[in-house]
Scaffold this motif. Structure first.
Motif, PDB file in Angstrom:
ATOM      1  N   MET A 159       0.853  -1.184   0.000  1.00  0.00           N
ATOM      2  CA  MET A 159       0.000   0.000   0.000  1.00  0.00           C
ATOM      3  C   MET A 159       0.890   1.236   0.000  1.00  0.00           C
ATOM      4  SD  MET A 159      -2.946  -1.400  -0.061  1.00  0.00           S
ATOM      5  CE  MET A 159      -4.116  -0.089   0.329  1.00  0.00           C
ATOM      6  N   LEU A 239      -9.189   0.789  -8.516  1.00  0.00           N
ATOM      7  CA  LEU A 239      -8.021   1.663  -8.414  1.00  0.00           C
ATOM      8  C   LEU A 239      -8.102   2.782  -9.446  1.00  0.00           C
ATOM      9  CD1 LEU A 239      -5.290   2.495  -7.322  1.00  0.00           C
ATOM     10  CD2 LEU A 239      -4.220   0.827  -8.844  1.00  0.00           C
ATOM     11  N   ALA A 242     -10.499   5.449  -8.321  1.00  0.00           N
ATOM     12  CA  ALA A 242      -9.944   6.327  -7.291  1.00  0.00           C
ATOM     13  C   ALA A 242      -8.945   7.318  -7.891  1.00  0.00           C
ATOM     14  CB  ALA A 242      -9.270   5.486  -6.210  1.00  0.00           C
ATOM     15  N   LEU A 260      -5.321   8.582   1.893  1.00  0.00           N
ATOM     16  CA  LEU A 260      -5.660   7.277   1.350  1.00  0.00           C
ATOM     17  C   LEU A 260      -4.431   6.613   0.738  1.00  0.00           C
ATOM     18  CD1 LEU A 260      -9.036   8.196  -0.390  1.00  0.00           C
ATOM     19  CD2 LEU A 260      -8.704   7.160   1.864  1.00  0.00           C
ATOM     20  N   THR A 261      -4.369   5.301   0.862  1.00  0.00           N
ATOM     21  CA  THR A 261      -3.282   4.540   0.253  1.00  0.00           C
ATOM     22  C   THR A 261      -3.878   3.454  -0.648  1.00  0.00           C
ATOM     23  OG1 THR A 261      -3.167   2.996   2.128  1.00  0.00           O
ATOM     24  CG2 THR A 261      -1.719   4.944   2.182  1.00  0.00           C
ATOM     25  N   TYR A 262      -3.105   3.110  -1.666  1.00  0.00           N
ATOM     26  CA  TYR A 262      -3.567   2.142  -2.643  1.00  0.00           C
ATOM     27  C   TYR A 262      -2.413   1.222  -3.019  1.00  0.00           C
ATOM     28  CZ  TYR A 262      -7.283   5.598  -3.107  1.00  0.00           C
ATOM     29  OH  TYR A 262      -8.307   6.482  -2.843  1.00  0.00           O
ATOM     30  N   SER A 263      -2.739   0.074  -3.616  1.00  0.00           N
ATOM     31  CA  SER A 263      -1.713  -0.848  -4.098  1.00  0.00           C
ATOM     32  C   SER A 263      -1.750  -0.925  -5.618  1.00  0.00           C
ATOM     33  CB  SER A 263      -1.917  -2.244  -3.517  1.00  0.00           C
ATOM     34  OG  SER A 263      -0.978  -3.147  -4.106  1.00  0.00           O
TER      35      SER A 263
END
Length: 332
Positions: A159, A239, A242, A260-263
């Protein structure tokens, strides 16, 4: 008596003159020359891929790839070449410096024809010379590949916070350190990822609606780019949804995802089989020595998400480059 003989001769002569010739004027069959059929794909019910012309400048073998007997005769581990026609429509599925690298170098180059278009990149600056003179340029059209025992890519994407940058050529997503891949015996840190439409890479003459390029760098400074092909599907990709929510609309504009965090793993297909070859950056300065890892199976995003990107960048893909003497390998 003489009169009778004369009449008999005249009768025979008229008979031969009236008889039709047995050498009838039958026209000779024409030598029919057929052009080879273009490599196409049955159109997807979701989104029709785009057909591209195949380069004709390859000097070695068909499409510039040496035949197995020529380049692999002494290699006991070599395997027969696999030809790639158009993929099935239902196949399974920079202006920013620092650690994020610069695959999209500065300057006023672009993608439209003219003095700043792809055919002119090599003459725009001495530092762009490889764009015209390089022998291992990207992207390429994958028409033939050689099977070889290779370990699958190990993706270790965590993340991360994301900074979205509109650099005038694409939307680039810069990430925090920590994500990496292990591929072909080397470890590469993920620096950033960005998008092109249509896909720059082609398989069997087909370019997909989009592609995500995930740019990595090893401790030795070597670059590796994972190309995740994108096809149109029925569902939004979470994803992408976002990222597009905060897509910077203006050139040189950036937006930060503060909390916010994403992978980036959400951009990878479930089946992570891949093609690999040596190539270059697809934008000036077109530096070579880049390891390309092209996912064989596309991921899907919605038509709305594709249209949102194309609203800002209707076309930002470099033309297909000659493969020359390179081989494309794929895992067994």
């Amino acid at each position: 008596m003489r009169y009778s003989a004369l009449m008999m001769c005249l009768t025979v002569a008229f008979t031969f003159a009236a008889e039709p010739s047995h050498k009838a004027a039958t026209p000779e069959p024409a030598h029919k020359t057929e052009k080879p059929a273009a490599e196409t794909v049955a159109p997807s019910h979701d989104a029709p891929p785009e057909t591209i012309p195949v380069p004709h400048s390859a000097p070695v073998g068909k499409y510039g790839i040496p035949s197995p007997g020529a380049s692999h005769r002494s290699n006991s581990n070599s395997h027969a070449a696999k030809k790639h026609s158009a993929p099935s429509a239902h196949a399974p599925a920079a202006a920013h410096g620092g650690r994020h690298g610069a695959p999209h170098a500065g300057g006023h180059w672009g993608y439209e024809d003219g003095s700043t278009g792809p055919n002119s990149w090599g003459s725009m600056s001495p530092s762009f010379a490889l764009c015209a003179e390089g022998k291992e340029q990207s992207p390429i059209n994958i028409t033939t590949s050689y099977a070889q025992e290779m370990e699958k890519i190990k993706f270790n994407y965590g993340m991360t916070r994301i900074i979205a940058v509109n650099n005038g050529h694409t939307i680039q997503l810069n990430i925090d350190p920590g994500s990496y891949i292990e591929a072909l015996g080397s470890k590469y840190q993920l620096l950033q990822f960005h998008f092109h439409t249509p896909s720059e890479e082609a398989i069997g003459g087909i370019r997909y609606p989009m592609v995500a390029h995930l740019v990595h760098k090893s401790e030795e400074g070597k670059l590796a780019v994972v190309a995740a092909l994108i096809q149109q599907g029925a569902q939004d990709n979470p994803l992408i949804e976002a990222l597009w929510d905060k897509m910077p609309d203006e050139h040189n504009e950036s937006r930060t995802f503060d909390k916010l965090t994403y992978s980036p793993a959400a951009l990878l297909p479930l089946d992570q089989s891949f093609y690999t070859f040596m190539g270059s950056l697809t934008t000036p300065p077109c530096s070579e020595g880049v390891r390309w890892l092209v996912m064989k199976n596309p991921l899907s995003i919605s038509a709305k998400q594709i249209a949102r990107f194309r609203k800002l960048f209707p076309m930002n893909a470099r033309p297909i480059q000659s493969i020359n003497a390179r081989n494309v390998m794929e895992g067994m």
